[in-house]
Design an enzyme around this catalytic site. Structure first.
Site, short mmCIF file in Angstrom:
data_model
loop_
_atom_site.label_atom_id
_atom_site.label_comp_id
_atom_site.label_asym_id
_atom_site.label_seq_id
_atom_site.Cartn_x
_atom_site.Cartn_y
_atom_site.Cartn_z
N GLU A 166 12.98 3.25 13.76
CA GLU A 166 12.00 4.23 13.29
C GLU A 166 10.81 4.23 14.22
OE1 GLU A 166 10.63 3.06 9.40
OE2 GLU A 166 10.46 0.95 9.97
N TYR A 181 0.83 -1.21 0.00
CA TYR A 181 0.00 0.00 0.00
C TYR A 181 0.86 1.25 0.00
CZ TYR A 181 1.02 1.11 4.90
OH TYR A 181 1.65 1.47 6.06
N LYS A 225 6.64 -1.97 1.97
CA LYS A 225 5.46 -1.34 2.57
C LYS A 225 4.27 -2.28 2.40
CE LYS A 225 3.34 3.25 3.02
NZ LYS A 225 3.78 3.48 4.41
N LEU A 227 11.45 1.49 6.81
CA LEU A 227 10.84 1.90 5.56
C LEU A 227 11.46 3.23 5.16
CD1 LEU A 227 8.57 1.40 3.43
CD2 LEU A 227 7.18 2.97 4.79
#
Length: 279
Positions: free
Chosen positions: A176, A31, A144, A200
């Site tokens: 992250e 996505y 992702k 990511l």
């Protein structure tokens, strides 16, 4: 409100996903979420390139071109008259009888819809709070994918602690946030985890680092320890680019610091420049 459903723009109420769609049963898909400013999809090219890369990494073959998809998404934004908001885009492997392995010839299912977003001005001006948590996700965070269960679990913990975000720590190093990239400022340098499989590579992250280069802001792609995080001069996350207090310990003054503000200004100027409508 119209949605994009397998190449067609239809009413949201008409959109139906088959119960044996692999995205629904396995999280087997990828996505993107794209910001809309002034009716324009910001960094659309970068988002679509990453979507195709993520799809290729998990073996989903998209038969339509990037140009075709971008044209459909722009039409979706226009027909919904969405001026300020976001667009959610999802691709699943498609429908098949439920079993872990899959055969050839599945038709990917593509859905997209727009939604309003309120700009986080208060958070950007005043800063936010965050907790830390162990990073126990799989080792392909660069894809992702739809598999966000651990992110959801830890984000909920942050919410229950009245915090905006949870910053993840793997083997003693900051990776992250659950839905953001993290930056640590120390002695006028910005540190952020390198773009490996452990994070990511956020589109806003890439834009921020580009703007740092263009504006002479020193940055280093290097993982920092939790101790370095807690003893930083400033900490900010994208996309909110806000200072944070972490685990109840105030970072800096507890409000966005000078380097954070410089990044905020550079990013906002870039957004205004790239989404200005020409007559």
């Amino acid at each position: 409100m119209k949605v994009l459903f397998n190449g067609r723009l239809i009413e949201r109420s008409e959109c139906a996903v088959d119960i044996e769609d692999r995205g629904y049963q396995f999280g087997d898909g990828v996505y993107e979420v794209i910001r809309i400013y002034n009716g324009i999809l910001f960094t659309l090219d970068e988002h679509i390139a990453r979507l195709y890369k993520s799809a290729a990494e998990i073996g989903i073959d998209l038969s339509f071109s990037e140009a075709e998809l971008k044209s459909q998404l722009k039409e979706l934004v226009d027909i919904n008259q969405m001026r300020e908001g976001g667009l959610y885009l999802q691709v699943t492997r498609g429908k098949a009888p439920r079993k872990h392995q899959y055969g050839a010839g599945l038709t990917p299912q593509v859905t997209a819809y727009t939604f309003p977003i309120q700009k986080p001005e208060k958070e950007q001006q005043n800063g936010v709070s965050a907790i830390t948590a162990d990073d126990m996700r799989w080792l392909r965070c660069d894809i992702k994918s739809l598999n966000l269960l651990y992110n959801v679990m830890i984000k909920q913990k942050a919410h229950e602690a009245s915090s905006f975000e949870a910053i993840l720590i793997r083997d003693g190093l900051v990776t992250e946030g659950t839905s953001s990239n993290v930056y640590v400022v120390k002695q006028n340098a910005i540190y952020t985890h390198p773009a490996t499989t452990l994070i990511l590579n956020g589109i806003t992250r890439m834009k921020v680092l580009q703007l740092c280069e263009e504006n002479g802001l020193n940055y280093v792609e290097k993982a920092v320890t939790k101790d370095e995080l807690l003893n930083a001069d400033e900490v900010f996350i994208t996309s909110t680019t806000a200072e944070a207090s972490i685990d109840g310990q105030t970072i800096g003054s507890g409000a966005p610091g000078p380097l954070t503000k410089n990044v905020q200004t550079a990013l906002q100027n870039s957004i205004l420049s790239e989404t200005a409508k020409t007559v």
